[in-house]
Scaffold this motif. Structure first.
Motif, PDB file in Angstrom:
ATOM      1  N   ILE A 198       0.854  -1.192   0.000  1.00  0.00           N
ATOM      2  CA  ILE A 198       0.000   0.000   0.000  1.00  0.00           C
ATOM      3  C   ILE A 198       0.887   1.239   0.000  1.00  0.00           C
ATOM      4  CG2 ILE A 198      -1.793   1.280   1.237  1.00  0.00           C
ATOM      5  CD1 ILE A 198      -2.571  -1.410   2.590  1.00  0.00           C
ATOM      6  N   VAL A 199       0.774   2.059  -1.014  1.00  0.00           N
ATOM      7  CA  VAL A 199       1.562   3.285  -1.082  1.00  0.00           C
ATOM      8  C   VAL A 199       1.027   4.279  -0.060  1.00  0.00           C
ATOM      9  CG1 VAL A 199       2.071   5.307  -2.509  1.00  0.00           C
ATOM     10  CG2 VAL A 199       2.287   3.011  -3.471  1.00  0.00           C
ATOM     11  N   PHE A 200       1.920   4.907   0.674  1.00  0.00           N
ATOM     12  CA  PHE A 200       1.529   5.865   1.716  1.00  0.00           C
ATOM     13  C   PHE A 200       1.675   7.280   1.172  1.00  0.00           C
ATOM     14  CE2 PHE A 200       1.564   8.292   5.571  1.00  0.00           C
ATOM     15  CZ  PHE A 200       0.873   7.532   6.507  1.00  0.00           C
ATOM     16  N   THR A 201       0.621   8.071   1.316  1.00  0.00           N
ATOM     17  CA  THR A 201       0.678   9.488   0.973  1.00  0.00           C
ATOM     18  C   THR A 201       0.543  10.298   2.250  1.00  0.00           C
ATOM     19  OG1 THR A 201      -0.268   9.185  -1.238  1.00  0.00           O
ATOM     20  CG2 THR A 201      -0.426  11.375  -0.276  1.00  0.00           C
ATOM     21  N   ALA A 202       1.473  11.230   2.439  1.00  0.00           N
ATOM     22  CA  ALA A 202       1.481  12.068   3.639  1.00  0.00           C
ATOM     23  C   ALA A 202       0.797  13.396   3.362  1.00  0.00           C
ATOM     24  CB  ALA A 202       2.919  12.322   4.086  1.00  0.00           C
ATOM     25  N   TYR A 203      -0.174  13.735   4.206  1.00  0.00           N
ATOM     26  CA  TYR A 203      -0.700  15.108   4.158  1.00  0.00           C
ATOM     27  C   TYR A 203      -0.294  15.815   5.439  1.00  0.00           C
ATOM     28  CZ  TYR A 203      -4.773  13.838   7.148  1.00  0.00           C
ATOM     29  OH  TYR A 203      -5.587  13.430   8.177  1.00  0.00           O
ATOM     30  N   ALA A 204      -0.438  17.124   5.447  1.00  0.00           N
ATOM     31  CA  ALA A 204      -0.019  17.960   6.586  1.00  0.00           C
ATOM     32  C   ALA A 204       1.466  17.761   6.901  1.00  0.00           C
ATOM     33  CB  ALA A 204      -0.883  17.688   7.817  1.00  0.00           C
ATOM     34  N   SER A 205       2.274  17.622   5.871  1.00  0.00           N
ATOM     35  CA  SER A 205       3.708  17.415   6.065  1.00  0.00           C
ATOM     36  C   SER A 205       4.366  18.555   6.827  1.00  0.00           C
ATOM     37  CB  SER A 205       4.406  17.259   4.710  1.00  0.00           C
ATOM     38  OG  SER A 205       3.972  16.104   4.037  1.00  0.00           O
ATOM     39  N   LEU A 206       3.772  19.742   6.742  1.00  0.00           N
ATOM     40  CA  LEU A 206       4.320  20.923   7.414  1.00  0.00           C
ATOM     41  C   LEU A 206       3.584  21.219   8.714  1.00  0.00           C
ATOM     42  CD1 LEU A 206       4.690  23.204   4.247  1.00  0.00           C
ATOM     43  CD2 LEU A 206       6.177  21.366   5.042  1.00  0.00           C
ATOM     44  N   GLY A 207       2.778  20.252   9.168  1.00  0.00           N
ATOM     45  CA  GLY A 207       2.031  20.464  10.404  1.00  0.00           C
ATOM     46  C   GLY A 207       1.069  21.630  10.304  1.00  0.00           C
ATOM     47  N   LEU A 242       9.487  12.200   1.921  1.00  0.00           N
ATOM     48  CA  LEU A 242       9.864  11.498   0.690  1.00  0.00           C
ATOM     49  C   LEU A 242      10.883  10.402   0.963  1.00  0.00           C
ATOM     50  CD1 LEU A 242      10.151  14.607  -1.655  1.00  0.00           C
ATOM     51  CD2 LEU A 242       8.514  12.742  -1.940  1.00  0.00           C
ATOM     52  N   GLN A 243      11.849  10.696   1.843  1.00  0.00           N
ATOM     53  CA  GLN A 243      12.889   9.707   2.116  1.00  0.00           C
ATOM     54  C   GLN A 243      12.378   8.548   2.965  1.00  0.00           C
ATOM     55  OE1 GLN A 243      16.317  13.103   2.030  1.00  0.00           O
ATOM     56  NE2 GLN A 243      16.866  11.277   3.182  1.00  0.00           N
ATOM     57  N   HIS A 244      11.192   8.707   3.554  1.00  0.00           N
ATOM     58  CA  HIS A 244      10.550   7.585   4.230  1.00  0.00           C
ATOM     59  C   HIS A 244       9.682   6.783   3.255  1.00  0.00           C
ATOM     60  CE1 HIS A 244      11.648   7.438   8.408  1.00  0.00           C
ATOM     61  NE2 HIS A 244      11.515   8.746   8.539  1.00  0.00           N
ATOM     62  N   GLY A 245       9.727   7.145   1.986  1.00  0.00           N
ATOM     63  CA  GLY A 245       9.011   6.388   0.969  1.00  0.00           C
ATOM     64  C   GLY A 245       7.585   6.833   0.731  1.00  0.00           C
ATOM     65  N   ALA A 246       7.184   7.945   1.327  1.00  0.00           N
ATOM     66  CA  ALA A 246       5.816   8.447   1.165  1.00  0.00           C
ATOM     67  C   ALA A 246       5.739   9.454   0.017  1.00  0.00           C
ATOM     68  CB  ALA A 246       5.334   9.102   2.451  1.00  0.00           C
ATOM     69  N   ALA A 247       4.550   9.590  -0.548  1.00  0.00           N
ATOM     70  CA  ALA A 247       4.271  10.711  -1.435  1.00  0.00           C
ATOM     71  C   ALA A 247       3.897  11.901  -0.556  1.00  0.00           C
ATOM     72  CB  ALA A 247       3.122  10.377  -2.380  1.00  0.00           C
ATOM     73  N   VAL A 248       4.139  13.117  -1.025  1.00  0.00           N
ATOM     74  CA  VAL A 248       3.792  14.310  -0.258  1.00  0.00           C
ATOM     75  C   VAL A 248       2.954  15.235  -1.124  1.00  0.00           C
ATOM     76  CG1 VAL A 248       5.800  14.169   1.272  1.00  0.00           C
ATOM     77  CG2 VAL A 248       5.967  15.468  -0.859  1.00  0.00           C
ATOM     78  N   ILE A 249       1.997  15.930  -0.488  1.00  0.00           N
ATOM     79  CA  ILE A 249       1.076  16.798  -1.230  1.00  0.00           C
ATOM     80  C   ILE A 249       0.904  18.132  -0.491  1.00  0.00           C
ATOM     81  CG2 ILE A 249      -0.206  15.042  -2.513  1.00  0.00           C
ATOM     82  CD1 ILE A 249      -2.238  15.005  -0.202  1.00  0.00           C
ATOM     83  N   PRO A 250       1.976  18.917  -0.354  1.00  0.00           N
ATOM     84  CA  PRO A 250       1.881  20.176   0.391  1.00  0.00           C
ATOM     85  C   PRO A 250       0.954  21.180  -0.279  1.00  0.00           C
ATOM     86  CG  PRO A 250       3.918  20.104  -0.855  1.00  0.00           C
ATOM     87  CD  PRO A 250       3.310  18.729  -0.955  1.00  0.00           C
ATOM     88  N   LYS A 251       0.275  21.953   0.557  1.00  0.00           N
ATOM     89  CA  LYS A 251      -0.562  23.048   0.063  1.00  0.00           C
ATOM     90  C   LYS A 251       0.311  24.264  -0.183  1.00  0.00           C
ATOM     91  CE  LYS A 251      -3.057  22.958   3.731  1.00  0.00           C
ATOM     92  NZ  LYS A 251      -4.060  23.320   4.759  1.00  0.00           N
ATOM     93  N   ALA A 252      -0.131  25.129  -1.070  1.00  0.00           N
ATOM     94  CA  ALA A 252       0.542  26.395  -1.324  1.00  0.00           C
ATOM     95  C   ALA A 252      -0.437  27.308  -2.040  1.00  0.00           C
ATOM     96  CB  ALA A 252       1.795  26.190  -2.161  1.00  0.00           C
ATOM     97  N   SER A 253      -0.278  28.606  -1.844  1.00  0.00           N
ATOM     98  CA  SER A 253      -1.179  29.550  -2.507  1.00  0.00           C
ATOM     99  C   SER A 253      -0.432  30.611  -3.297  1.00  0.00           C
ATOM    100  CB  SER A 253      -2.097  30.234  -1.485  1.00  0.00           C
ATOM    101  OG  SER A 253      -1.333  30.910  -0.503  1.00  0.00           O
ATOM    102  N   SER A 254       0.899  30.591  -3.265  1.00  0.00           N
ATOM    103  CA  SER A 254       1.688  31.566  -4.021  1.00  0.00           C
ATOM    104  C   SER A 254       2.665  30.838  -4.924  1.00  0.00           C
ATOM    105  CB  SER A 254       2.462  32.484  -3.076  1.00  0.00           C
ATOM    106  OG  SER A 254       3.504  31.787  -2.417  1.00  0.00           O
ATOM    107  N   ILE A 255       3.053  31.490  -6.008  1.00  0.00           N
ATOM    108  CA  ILE A 255       3.995  30.889  -6.932  1.00  0.00           C
ATOM    109  C   ILE A 255       5.338  30.643  -6.248  1.00  0.00           C
ATOM    110  CG2 ILE A 255       4.688  33.149  -7.821  1.00  0.00           C
ATOM    111  CD1 ILE A 255       4.475  29.865  -9.842  1.00  0.00           C
ATOM    112  N   ALA A 256       5.727  31.554  -5.356  1.00  0.00           N
ATOM    113  CA  ALA A 256       7.004  31.396  -4.654  1.00  0.00           C
ATOM    114  C   ALA A 256       7.003  30.141  -3.789  1.00  0.00           C
ATOM    115  CB  ALA A 256       7.291  32.628  -3.798  1.00  0.00           C
TER     116      ALA A 256
END
Length: 297
Positions: A198-207, A242-256
């Protein structure tokens, strides 16, 4: 460490880095962020029925696919969406996926997840949760067989919820998406998922951005940052996942921020000492910034 794709049990290649869109509801903002993310190079867009932004995302993607000069095709972008707790059950799940297909303006969704193991309006200990999520899964299996969804999985499922599925699932969930960061490392769950394909995807990676706050007591993160001045705190946290083998899906609202997050893929990997120090955080302090389904029957 420019990344890899993660291989699901059916052979599909899922990007290990994507854009999370929770709490982004303003249609104009959503469309701008998705457009900018695609321009930067994001190829995974994560949404859900409860986010109430599927329609705006669908409009942004349709525009991108129609832009001949951009060269972007539907098959170039991985779309993930999820079943809301109020939609649990066979009939609800069937209707929900068809609704998401319409909102997203697509003939198929790459990955569809049961968002939560419980159903709305039920007591946490209610046995109805199990029967309803089983019905939801049976619907997803049918939709998967029909090709309306290319992969199916779950979100916020504990090890107990995953083990329960062995009794009724004809298709093992391909993905489990859960909160994961140094204060909530999900070590046991991550190990179970790896051992069961089962592939693990991490959300809230930045708490939920709290881990980027100078007032947050997380000296281990600051220590790693001192050794790696080439990295932002956000990049360190994303690389850890990522180095724990998870996918990450961080939120962002600016191009920077979109660029900063994704550029973590081009950085030199964290050392074993860096990883060990971040892993040690949870030995002293653990915290969920979102929610836990531990008490859902």
């Amino acid at each position: 460490m420019r990344t890899r794709q993660l291989t699901l049990t059916n052979g599909l290649q899922m990007p290990s880095f994507g854009l999370g869109t929770w709490q982004q509801r303003d249609p104009d903002t959503v469309k701008r962020v998705v457009r900018q993310a695609l321009d930067v190079g994001y190829r995974l867009i994560d949404t859900a029925s409860v986010y109430r932004n599927e329609k705006a995302i669908g409009e942004a993607l349709a525009t991108a696919f129609c832009n001949q000069s951009g060269g972007l095709r539907r098959e170039d972008v991985w779309i993930t969406s999820k079943l809301a707790p109020k939609q649990q059950g066979y009939e609800g799940a069937m209707a929900a996926v068809l609704g998401s297909l319409e909102n997203l303006q697509t003939d198929y969704i790459d990955l569809y997840l049961i968002h939560w193991p419980g159903a709305s309006g039920k007591a946490l200990e209610s046995p109805e949760h199990r029967s309803l999520r089983q019905g939801s899964w049976e619907a997803l299996e049918e939709l998967y067989a029909q090709g309306k969804v290319r992969a199916i999985g779950v979100s916020n499922y504990t090890k107990r919820h995953l083990q329960e599925m062995r009794a009724y699932a004809k298709v093992t969930p391909m993905v489990n998406q859960c909160e994961m960061h140094p204060l909530c490392p999900q070590s046991e769950l991550l190990k179970y998922c790896k051992n069961n394909g089962i592939v693990f995807t991490a959300y809230a990676s930045l708490g939920e951005a709290a881990l980027l706050n100078d007032n947050q007591e997380l000296p281990e993160l600051r220590s790693v940052a001192c050794r790696r001045p080439d990295l932002s705190l956000a990049q360190i946290l994303l690389m850890w996942g990522l180095q724990h083998g998870a996918a990450v899906i961080p939120k962002a609202s600016s191009i920077a921020r979109l660029q900063e997050n994704m550029s973590a893929l081009d950085k030199v990997s964290l050392s074993a000492d860096d990883m060990d120090e971040l892993d040690s955080v949870s030995q002293q302090h653990q915290k969920h910034f979102c929610w836990s389904a531990e008490n859902v029957a």
